[in-house]
Design an enzyme around this catalytic site. Structure first.
Site, PDB file in Angstrom:
ATOM      1  N   ASP A   1      -6.947  -3.155  14.625  1.00  0.00           N
ATOM      2  CA  ASP A   1      -8.632  -3.361  13.960  1.00  0.00           C
ATOM      3  C   ASP A   1      -8.620  -4.614  13.115  1.00  0.00           C
ATOM      4  OD1 ASP A   1      -7.685  -2.254  11.931  1.00  0.00           O
ATOM      5  OD2 ASP A   1      -9.026  -0.740  11.755  1.00  0.00           O
TER       6      ASP A   1
ATOM      7  N   ASP B   1       0.622  -1.279  -0.024  1.00  0.00           N
ATOM      8  CA  ASP B   1      -0.065   0.050   0.228  1.00  0.00           C
ATOM      9  C   ASP B   1       0.847   1.169  -0.279  1.00  0.00           C
ATOM     10  OD1 ASP B   1       0.910  -0.485   2.526  1.00  0.00           O
ATOM     11  OD2 ASP B   1      -0.912  -0.736   3.376  1.00  0.00           O
TER      12      ASP B   1
ATOM     13  N   HIS C   1      -7.154  -4.670  10.161  1.00  0.00           N
ATOM     14  CA  HIS C   1      -6.877  -4.606   8.912  1.00  0.00           C
ATOM     15  C   HIS C   1      -5.657  -5.148   8.275  1.00  0.00           C
ATOM     16  CE1 HIS C   1      -5.060  -0.507   9.899  1.00  0.00           C
ATOM     17  NE2 HIS C   1      -4.062  -0.995   8.927  1.00  0.00           N
TER      18      HIS C   1
HETATM   19  C1  GLP Z   1      -0.581   0.349   8.454  1.00  0.00           C
HETATM   20  C2  GLP Z   1      -0.368  -0.443   7.260  1.00  0.00           C
HETATM   21  C3  GLP Z   1      -0.545  -1.847   7.460  1.00  0.00           C
HETATM   22  C4  GLP Z   1       0.270  -2.155   8.800  1.00  0.00           C
HETATM   23  C5  GLP Z   1      -0.478  -1.559   9.855  1.00  0.00           C
HETATM   24  C6  GLP Z   1       0.269  -2.114  11.242  1.00  0.00           C
HETATM   25  O1  GLP Z   1      -1.857   0.676   8.630  1.00  0.00           O
HETATM   26  N1  GLP Z   1      -1.116  -0.043   6.222  1.00  0.00           N
HETATM   27  O2  GLP Z   1      -0.045  -2.517   6.161  1.00  0.00           O
HETATM   28  O3  GLP Z   1       0.081  -3.875   8.861  1.00  0.00           O
HETATM   29  O4  GLP Z   1      -0.095  -0.295   9.679  1.00  0.00           O
HETATM   30  O5  GLP Z   1       1.083  -1.562  11.388  1.00  0.00           O
HETATM   31  P1  GLP Z   1       2.112  -1.780  12.649  1.00  0.00           P
HETATM   32  O6  GLP Z   1       2.977  -2.944  12.078  1.00  0.00           O
HETATM   33  O7  GLP Z   1       3.236  -0.744  12.738  1.00  0.00           O
HETATM   34  O8  GLP Z   1       1.259  -2.040  13.756  1.00  0.00           O
END
Ligand code: GLP
Length: 262
Positions: free
Chosen positions: A139, A70, A141
């Protein structure tokens, strides 16, 4: 689904990096190995391990093509919170991957829809993704597929929820209004077309999401739960993320991994 529980973040990262390096080294086909990659804090340890393994000659990325999950809309490459910057700073600049093998969505594209369609076509032109590594949000995602995104979704424009903007504001001076409202993201369907999906889930703040991913029903509310429908899905997690799993579930996966996969 495999759930590989490691004692802490370092061990989880080492395990996942070795899994990826082994998959690349085992790839004997003429075409390049196609690797999907995430951003966020979860994969940083894996990137550090892979860089060290690349330097010591244990793995090479010369025949690897990458596709990132992304990118924020509206952040140029040189913005230190763009995912392009993040990936180059934390990984690509330190390994032997040819620049032309790196694919990332362009959040500055004039025509985001076309950008996303072409991304899907580019993935297909390489024969699909061999291994998609991912992380998840609190959440649940996956990439930027927020709750209630279709589990069949393809690469496209996404609106970030207030929750995600608040969580990600730690990288934007703790000001959620500075977090972009939109992102381009691969779809849940894009991730799940990959031949193997490896998701990193670490830390207490991901415990609820891990429980929904493993024990909950498949639901668009927790887009990560779609992992249950993939026939080669692996979760690498740490103890801290296991806090909301049932004791039985936790023991089951420790048992299976220790007895069958030494
Ligand atoms: C963002 C990214 C995701 C990632 C998420 C979790 O929202 N778009 O791809 O998995 O953060 O991030 P972290 O690993 O810092 O908790």
């Amino acid at each position: 689904m495999r759930v590989v529980i490691q004692e802490n973040y370092e061990n989880m990262s080492r395990w996942a990096a070795k899994f990826i390096a082994d998959a690349i080294n085992a790839h004997k086909e003429d075409r390049p190995f196609v690797l999907g990659l995430p951003t966020g804090s979860s994969p940083l340890g894996v990137y550090r391990c892979l860089i060290a393994m690349n330097r010591s000659g244990e793995v090479s990325f010369r025949n690897v093509v990458t596709f990132n999950m992304d990118e924020y809309v509206g952040l140029p490459h040189e913005h230190d919170q763009s995912y392009w910057y993040f990936m180059h700073d934390n990984f690509f600049n330190h390994i032997d991957i040819p620049a032309e093998n790196i694919n990332m969505l362009n959040g500055m594209a004039d025509d985001p829809e076309k950008e996303c369609e072409e991304y899907e076509k580019r993935i297909a032109s390489y024969g699909g993704i061999d291994l998609f590594m991912g992380g998840i949000g609190v959440d649940g995602h996956i990439a930027f597929n927020e709750p209630y995104t279709s589990l069949c979704s393809r690469t496209g424009l996404r609106t970030l929820t207030t929750d995600t903007k608040i969580v990600n504001s730690r990288f934007f001076g703790n000001d959620p209004s500075k977090v972009p409202s939109y992102a381009l993201s691969v779809g849940v369907g894009t991730v799940f077309d990959s031949r193997c999906v490896l998701v990193l889930i670490n830390g207490h703040n991901k415990a609820r999401a891990l429980a929904h991913t493993v024990e909950g029903g498949v639901s668009q509310k927790w887009t990560c739960s779609a992992l249950q429908m993939h026939n080669n899905a692996i979760i690498a997690c740490d103890e801290a993320a296991c806090g909301e799993l049932k004791v039985d579930t936790y023991r089951y996966f420790l048992d299976v991994e220790s007895s069958q996969r030494l």
